[in-house]
Design a protein around this motif. Sequence first.
Motif, mmCIF file in Angstrom:
data_model
loop_
_atom_site.group_PDB
_atom_site.id
_atom_site.type_symbol
_atom_site.label_atom_id
_atom_site.label_comp_id
_atom_site.label_asym_id
_atom_site.label_seq_id
_atom_site.Cartn_x
_atom_site.Cartn_y
_atom_site.Cartn_z
ATOM 1 N N ASP A 7 0.822 -1.206 0.000
ATOM 2 C CA ASP A 7 0.000 0.000 0.000
ATOM 3 C C ASP A 7 0.858 1.259 0.000
ATOM 4 O O ASP A 7 0.580 2.218 -0.726
ATOM 5 C CB ASP A 7 -0.931 0.003 1.223
ATOM 6 C CG ASP A 7 -2.136 -0.899 1.042
ATOM 7 O OD1 ASP A 7 -2.443 -1.248 -0.123
ATOM 8 O OD2 ASP A 7 -2.768 -1.261 2.044
ATOM 9 N N ASN A 25 1.316 3.880 -3.318
ATOM 10 C CA ASN A 25 0.987 5.287 -3.096
ATOM 11 C C ASN A 25 -0.256 5.719 -3.870
ATOM 12 O O ASN A 25 -0.323 6.823 -4.421
ATOM 13 C CB ASN A 25 2.173 6.184 -3.469
ATOM 14 C CG ASN A 25 2.018 7.588 -2.896
ATOM 15 O OD1 ASN A 25 1.333 7.795 -1.900
ATOM 16 N ND2 ASN A 25 2.652 8.565 -3.531
ATOM 17 N N GLU A 26 -1.230 4.844 -3.957
ATOM 18 C CA GLU A 26 -2.494 5.190 -4.592
ATOM 19 C C GLU A 26 -3.576 4.267 -4.068
ATOM 20 O O GLU A 26 -3.287 3.202 -3.516
ATOM 21 C CB GLU A 26 -2.406 5.081 -6.116
ATOM 22 C CG GLU A 26 -2.096 3.688 -6.630
ATOM 23 C CD GLU A 26 -1.936 3.643 -8.141
ATOM 24 O OE1 GLU A 26 -1.881 4.720 -8.762
ATOM 25 O OE2 GLU A 26 -1.882 2.541 -8.693
ATOM 26 N N GLU A 27 -4.804 4.674 -4.235
ATOM 27 C CA GLU A 27 -5.920 3.883 -3.740
ATOM 28 C C GLU A 27 -6.025 2.561 -4.486
ATOM 29 O O GLU A 27 -5.785 2.495 -5.699
ATOM 30 C CB GLU A 27 -7.216 4.681 -3.890
ATOM 31 C CG GLU A 27 -8.426 4.018 -3.296
ATOM 32 C CD GLU A 27 -9.686 4.849 -3.470
ATOM 33 O OE1 GLU A 27 -10.740 4.431 -2.950
ATOM 34 O OE2 GLU A 27 -9.604 5.897 -4.130
ATOM 35 N N ARG A 28 -6.403 1.524 -3.782
ATOM 36 C CA ARG A 28 -6.611 0.231 -4.430
ATOM 37 C C ARG A 28 -7.781 0.327 -5.408
ATOM 38 O O ARG A 28 -8.812 0.923 -5.102
ATOM 39 C CB ARG A 28 -6.918 -0.845 -3.399
ATOM 40 C CG ARG A 28 -5.778 -1.108 -2.417
ATOM 41 C CD ARG A 28 -6.152 -2.213 -1.460
ATOM 42 N NE ARG A 28 -5.139 -2.403 -0.421
ATOM 43 C CZ ARG A 28 -5.191 -3.358 0.496
ATOM 44 N NH1 ARG A 28 -6.222 -4.203 0.504
ATOM 45 N NH2 ARG A 28 -4.238 -3.466 1.404
ATOM 46 N N THR A 50 -11.702 -3.131 -3.497
ATOM 47 C CA THR A 50 -11.590 -3.586 -2.113
ATOM 48 C C THR A 50 -12.768 -4.497 -1.803
ATOM 49 O O THR A 50 -13.862 -4.346 -2.372
ATOM 50 C CB THR A 50 -11.571 -2.411 -1.120
ATOM 51 O OG1 THR A 50 -12.745 -1.605 -1.311
ATOM 52 C CG2 THR A 50 -10.338 -1.546 -1.319
ATOM 53 N N LYS A 71 -13.278 1.055 -8.016
ATOM 54 C CA LYS A 71 -13.029 2.421 -8.469
ATOM 55 C C LYS A 71 -13.211 2.469 -9.982
ATOM 56 O O LYS A 71 -12.610 1.675 -10.711
ATOM 57 C CB LYS A 71 -11.623 2.859 -8.095
ATOM 58 C CG LYS A 71 -11.355 4.343 -8.286
ATOM 59 C CD LYS A 71 -9.947 4.689 -7.796
ATOM 60 C CE LYS A 71 -9.725 6.191 -7.782
ATOM 61 N NZ LYS A 71 -9.930 6.826 -9.082
ATOM 62 N N TYR A 105 -17.291 5.470 -7.952
ATOM 63 C CA TYR A 105 -17.202 4.132 -7.379
ATOM 64 C C TYR A 105 -18.511 3.379 -7.615
ATOM 65 O O TYR A 105 -19.579 3.974 -7.719
ATOM 66 C CB TYR A 105 -16.927 4.175 -5.876
ATOM 67 C CG TYR A 105 -15.616 4.826 -5.514
ATOM 68 C CD1 TYR A 105 -14.457 4.070 -5.354
ATOM 69 C CD2 TYR A 105 -15.529 6.208 -5.328
ATOM 70 C CE1 TYR A 105 -13.253 4.664 -5.027
ATOM 71 C CE2 TYR A 105 -14.326 6.811 -5.008
ATOM 72 C CZ TYR A 105 -13.197 6.034 -4.858
ATOM 73 O OH TYR A 105 -12.004 6.631 -4.545
#
Length: 218
Positions: free
Chosen positions: A113, A117-120, A123, A172, A200
């Motif tokens: 994570d 350095n970015e959103e998954r 999830t 996303k 999303y």
Amino acid sequence: MRNSYLRLERDAAGGVHPLLNGLDDAPRIINGVWRVEVEPSQPLTASPLTLIPSYPDLPMEMVYPRVERTDKPQVFLREIGRGRVVYFPWDIDRVFWAVMSVDHGRLLANAFDWASNEERPVTLSGPGLLDVTIWRQKQSLTVHLVNLTNPMMMKGPFRDLVPLTEQHVRVKLPGGVKPLKVQLLVADRSLRVEESSPGYVEVTVPAILDHEVVAIDL
């Protein structure tokens, strides 16, 4: 490394590096088996893990650390331009495979994570262990969910299939697109699309036996 541990370091204000998220109540965790001696080539901005050297594990009256704290970092973190690097000078991946320590698994997940350095992009929340893969085509997103929950988890052979109950999947979306349709390809059914927030889509997969595929038409 026999009977060696890792000290989880806090900063002067008592805060922890993101690498230690979820380990707030642990002052130390078990070390790996093999390590290499490494010296930083430049000053480190953070040293979340430091070495507690090996000490006897028997007899009982001799089981105590000879050195409570060292300045030997056991993880090296660097930011280079827009990139990030996490280097463990010990065999965290091999030991995790062998003994399945939850703490080592948490460290590995946190390392991914922090380095990404970015959103998954996707999830999940729900019981069990799943292998999750997401890929994008021109007009679709596909999330493949493989149920790995079984008595021989992560060891290869399956003794039995353990069905999973509801899995909540949050995906996303690419910028500026809307989901037109969401289907479960294995169960062969459509799902109600829930846009919990702009950009999303959330769906609930009722159950998974061996695998399921969530197909999102854009």
